[in-house]
Scaffold this active site. Structure first.
Site, PDB file in Angstrom:
ATOM      1  N   GLU A  54     -28.632 -27.873  -0.074  1.00 18.50           N
ATOM      2  CA  GLU A  54     -28.221 -26.510  -0.421  1.00 18.50           C
ATOM      3  C   GLU A  54     -27.434 -25.827   0.698  1.00 18.50           C
ATOM      4  OE1 GLU A  54     -32.145 -23.862   0.524  1.00 18.50           O
ATOM      5  OE2 GLU A  54     -32.403 -25.510  -0.868  1.00 18.50           O
TER       6      GLU A  54
ATOM      7  N   GLU B 103     -41.574 -18.829  -6.122  1.00 13.30           N
ATOM      8  CA  GLU B 103     -41.113 -18.391  -4.799  1.00 13.30           C
ATOM      9  C   GLU B 103     -42.093 -17.343  -4.292  1.00 13.30           C
ATOM     10  OE1 GLU B 103     -40.086 -17.913  -1.454  1.00 13.30           O
ATOM     11  OE2 GLU B 103     -38.650 -19.267  -2.449  1.00 13.30           O
TER      12      GLU B 103
ATOM     13  N   GLU C 152     -35.333 -26.389   9.174  1.00 18.50           N
ATOM     14  CA  GLU C 152     -34.095 -26.572   8.409  1.00 18.50           C
ATOM     15  C   GLU C 152     -32.862 -26.602   9.331  1.00 18.50           C
ATOM     16  OE1 GLU C 152     -35.134 -24.911   4.038  1.00 18.50           O
ATOM     17  OE2 GLU C 152     -34.704 -23.365   5.514  1.00 18.50           O
TER      18      GLU C 152
ATOM     19  N   GLU D  99     -39.615 -25.073   2.098  1.00 21.58           N
ATOM     20  CA  GLU D  99     -39.846 -24.241   3.288  1.00 21.58           C
ATOM     21  C   GLU D  99     -41.286 -24.349   3.802  1.00 21.58           C
ATOM     22  OE1 GLU D  99     -36.645 -23.009   0.852  1.00 21.58           O
ATOM     23  OE2 GLU D  99     -38.663 -22.301   0.424  1.00 21.58           O
TER      24      GLU D  99
ATOM     25  N   GLU E 298     -39.567 -30.248   0.486  1.00 26.81           N
ATOM     26  CA  GLU E 298     -38.259 -30.135   1.146  1.00 26.81           C
ATOM     27  C   GLU E 298     -38.489 -30.295   2.645  1.00 26.81           C
ATOM     28  OE1 GLU E 298     -34.605 -26.950   1.022  1.00 26.81           O
ATOM     29  OE2 GLU E 298     -36.607 -26.249   1.513  1.00 26.81           O
TER      30      GLU E 298
END
Length: 695
Positions: free
Chosen positions: A499, A406, A169, A475, A493
């Site tokens: 975000e 999550e 990221e 993630e 992602e």
């Protein structure tokens, strides 16, 4: 599947130790040979000029002799392959898979261990892999290192992010190979868990450009039962080599023959558009293994998500996320029955397929940073989230609910609960799930990109297919084309998404012009575009953060960032304020019959046009970096003789990503295949166009 040509060559040991194979067009040539010590090597030329200089190949084994030298060629086999196949969802209705192949069968003199090296050469580039056949002298084995080299012919410009075993990221750096140095980076970038192995490591895919204008991309395909490959950089000599992610005790991969490594890929072209449009990574994966794909559908959704990022509400019930459960807390809980119904109403009113709800389940008060194993059970809702009533309401409104799982990195816990979680989804008719892997991994000591986790992500997709559920992972390790084999793995992602603009230094305006050359080569990305309230000071006067684009560019991202799963990420009330611009998000398609890359330069600009699956409508997206840009686009891809209504959503004359990001204008013109459109993109801006045939 049909082989058009099959030539078997028996090589007499010691007489011929070199082989060549070229692409169907002849532009790319791969030369393979054994060096004097029996070490495998290869080189790659493009249009007669070197791109990859002599580079060695090999595998090191734990407690066994290395498979990197003392080989002799036993046989070699050349094949030509040509097919077209239809993806379940994709950028084109049909994908051409055409290459020439060379398989070199090697045998190590001292150990008699056999290893094949397979090359596939496409017009887009080169792929190679290691193949370990079933044999008496090698059964179970542990890879301690892979020594695949990519020795560049020059000091290429590179678009890179640091090698990191736990996160991809990052915003991209644009430097020469000689200037790569992770120690010079500002790592105060909003990433919670970092595992950078050294100063001179980068992640693949690595996008590069030579001083002579040749575009080169190094990546991998079909990562199955193997760790992710990063790259070590010898920046003084412009040499790259494979860097495999280790497990908790330092081993790289546990394998048993027969088995193969992932494909190592080198895309090459003198036209940047060819890199963006390449389907090579998908082609290198196995065909779809699912008998029933009827449930795999393009999905446009809204959700209770962005309001937590901007600080309007919280994931946890207490509103504090400090495990204190102080009742009302500081901010309201987002995932309430009432709030969810509001989003369902908005989705139904505007023709959206689904609603994602994060923070619906117990455990969010103490979920991050403590390496805690049992955090969520994925089945127990908070008391203010009536899952049965919400599901019934969604069904009444013809809207599907999207589940959120999550894991907080506690993968062992997730696998223990996985079937119960999927059964709950089936009970309440949730067709898709967004999974998350924030935090350090449990089993402890494992990395996000190691073999154990790669196997986990792929297993979840396969197990979800048993339940006819679509997967969207966040993630996770970056995709390498596995969605061809399991197309229910609809998106991921696995890069720095939208975000980060809400609460960190954000993503620079060039970010979205680089991702299609890197992350998106491996599969669709859930980037979550469509933010209209650009500046976070709208929610809190003290905030300086903002989206680093104009509003018009947020629209264009629905075309340039391919995904059959797209979120309208902003709040419903923000869309209602800009209803005319919101119309493009409502209209834009998700699944395509054709894709045309009209303009492309990594880090600078990108313009793409796509034709809606089964329809005559087209959508065009154009984006730029921090620099304003003008260009003229020919519409010769449109059907000849057909007139179209073009609705153009563009930056206003005074628009600017930083100073005036929301300024936009909309105009409608009549066009045909003979027409041209002048694009005027503001700094950090974009243009989105819908093209509908006039009957």
């Amino acid at each position: 599947m049909k082989y058009l040509l099959s030539i078997f060559l028996t090589i007499v040991t010691g007489l011929l130790q070199a082989q060549s194979v070229q692409s169907p067009s002849g532009k790319i040539v791969v030369d393979f040979k054994l060096l004097t010590n029996g070490k495998p090597s290869y080189s790659v030329n493009y249009n007669g000029k070197p791109v990859i200089l002599e580079s060695t190949l090999g595998i090191k084994l734990k407690e066994k002799p290395a498979l990197d030298a003392n080989f002799e060629i036993q046989t070699s086999k050349a094949d030509t392959f040509n097919e077209s196949w239809k993806p379940v969802l994709g950028q084109k209705a049909s994908i051409l898979n055409q290459y020439n192949e060379l398989t070199v069968s090697l045998k190590q003199k001292e150990t008699n261990v056999k290893m094949n090296i397979i090359f596939k050469v496409y017009d887009e580039g080169v792929a190679f892999r290691y193949d370990f056949p079933k044999q008496e002298n090698l059964n179970y084995f542990i890879i301690s290192d892979e020594e695949s080299q990519f020795n560049l012919s020059d000091n290429y410009k590179a678009f890179w992010i640091p090698g990191d075993f736990d996160s991809n990221e990052y915003a991209y750096n644009e430097t020469k190979i000689s200037e790569i140095d992770n120690s010079k980076l500002d790592l105060n970038n909003g990433i919670g868990v970092k595992s950078i192995p050294g100063k001179y490591s980068v992640q693949s895919p690595l996008m590069m450009k030579s001083p002579t204008g040749i575009y080169v991309n190094i990546f991998e395909a079909a990562v199955v039962n193997y760790p992710v490959m990063h790259l070590n950089v010898d920046n003084a000599n412009f040499k790259l080599s494979s860097l495999l992610v280790p497990n908790a005790i330092g081993d790289k991969a546990y394998l048993q023959t027969p088995c193969v490594s992932p494909w190592r890929t080198i895309m090459i072209s003198d036209d940047a558009r060819d890199i963006v449009g390449s389907q090579m990574i998908l082609n290198l994966n196995e065909p779809c293994k699912l008998d029933d794909v009827s449930y795999i559908k393009p999905t446009k959704y809204v959700g209770i998500w962005w309001e937590m990022h901007v600080g309007k509400s919280t994931w946890d019930l207490s509103g504090t996320q400090d495990a204190s459960q102080k009742g009302a807390g500081k901010k309201p809980h987002g995932a309430t029955t009432e709030n969810t119904k509001r989003y369902i109403d908005f989705a139904a009113k505007n023709g959206f397929d689904g609603v994602l709800v994060e923070g619906w389940n117990v455990g969010w008060e103490d979920w991050f940073g403590n390496w805690k194993e049992e955090v969520f059970d994925f089945t127990t809702p908070y008391p203010d989230f009536d899952i049965a009533a919400i599901s019934a309401y969604a069904k009444e409104k013809n809207v599907k609910m999207i589940m959120h799982h999550e894991t907080s990195g506690s993968v062992a816990n997730y696998e223990r609960h996985l079937d119960r979680a999927f059964n709950l989804m089936k009970k309440y008719d949730y067709p898709a799930v967004k999974s998350g892997y924030v935090g350090k991994i449990i089993p402890r000591g494992e990395f996000h990109d190691g073999q154990t986790m790669v196997n986990h992500y792929n297993y979840v997709a396969r197990r979800a297919a048993d339940y006819k559920i679509m997967i969207n992972s966040h993630e996770s390790s970056r995709p390498t084309g596995y969605s061809r084999t399991y197309p229910n793995y609809i998106a991921a992602e696995a890069a720095r998404g939208n975000e980060f603009n809400a609460w960190s230094v954000g993503n620079p305006p060039s970010h979205e012009t680089i991702l299609p050359f890197t992350r998106l080569l491996g599969g669709p990305m859930d980037y979550t575009p469509g933010i209209f309230e650009i500046k976070m000071s709208y929610y809190d006067n003290s905030k300086k953060e903002q989206i680093h684009t104009t509003l018009a560019k947020q629209l264009a991202l629905y075309v340039t960032m391919y995904s059959p799963l797209q979120m309208a990420a902003d709040l419903p009330e923000n869309y209602e304020k800009y209803a005319d611009a919101f119309q493009f998000i409502k209209d834009v398609a998700l699944d395509w019959d054709d894709t045309k890359i009209l303009e492309a330069e990594p880090g600078d600009y990108l313009t793409i046009a796509r034709k809606t699956k089964g329809k005559e409508t087209w959508f065009l997206g154009a984006i730029t970096d921090e620099n304003g840009r003008k260009s003229e686009i020919k519409l010769d891809f449109l059907t000849k003789g057909q007139k179209y209504k073009a609705i153009i959503y563009e930056d206003a004359k005074d628009a600017d990503w930083k100073n005036n990001p929301i300024a936009y204008k909309i105009k409608t013109v009549e066009v045909s295949s003979k027409s041209k459109i002048n694009l005027v993109l503001a700094p950090g801006g974009g243009t989105a166009i819908s093209l509908e045939p006039i009957k």
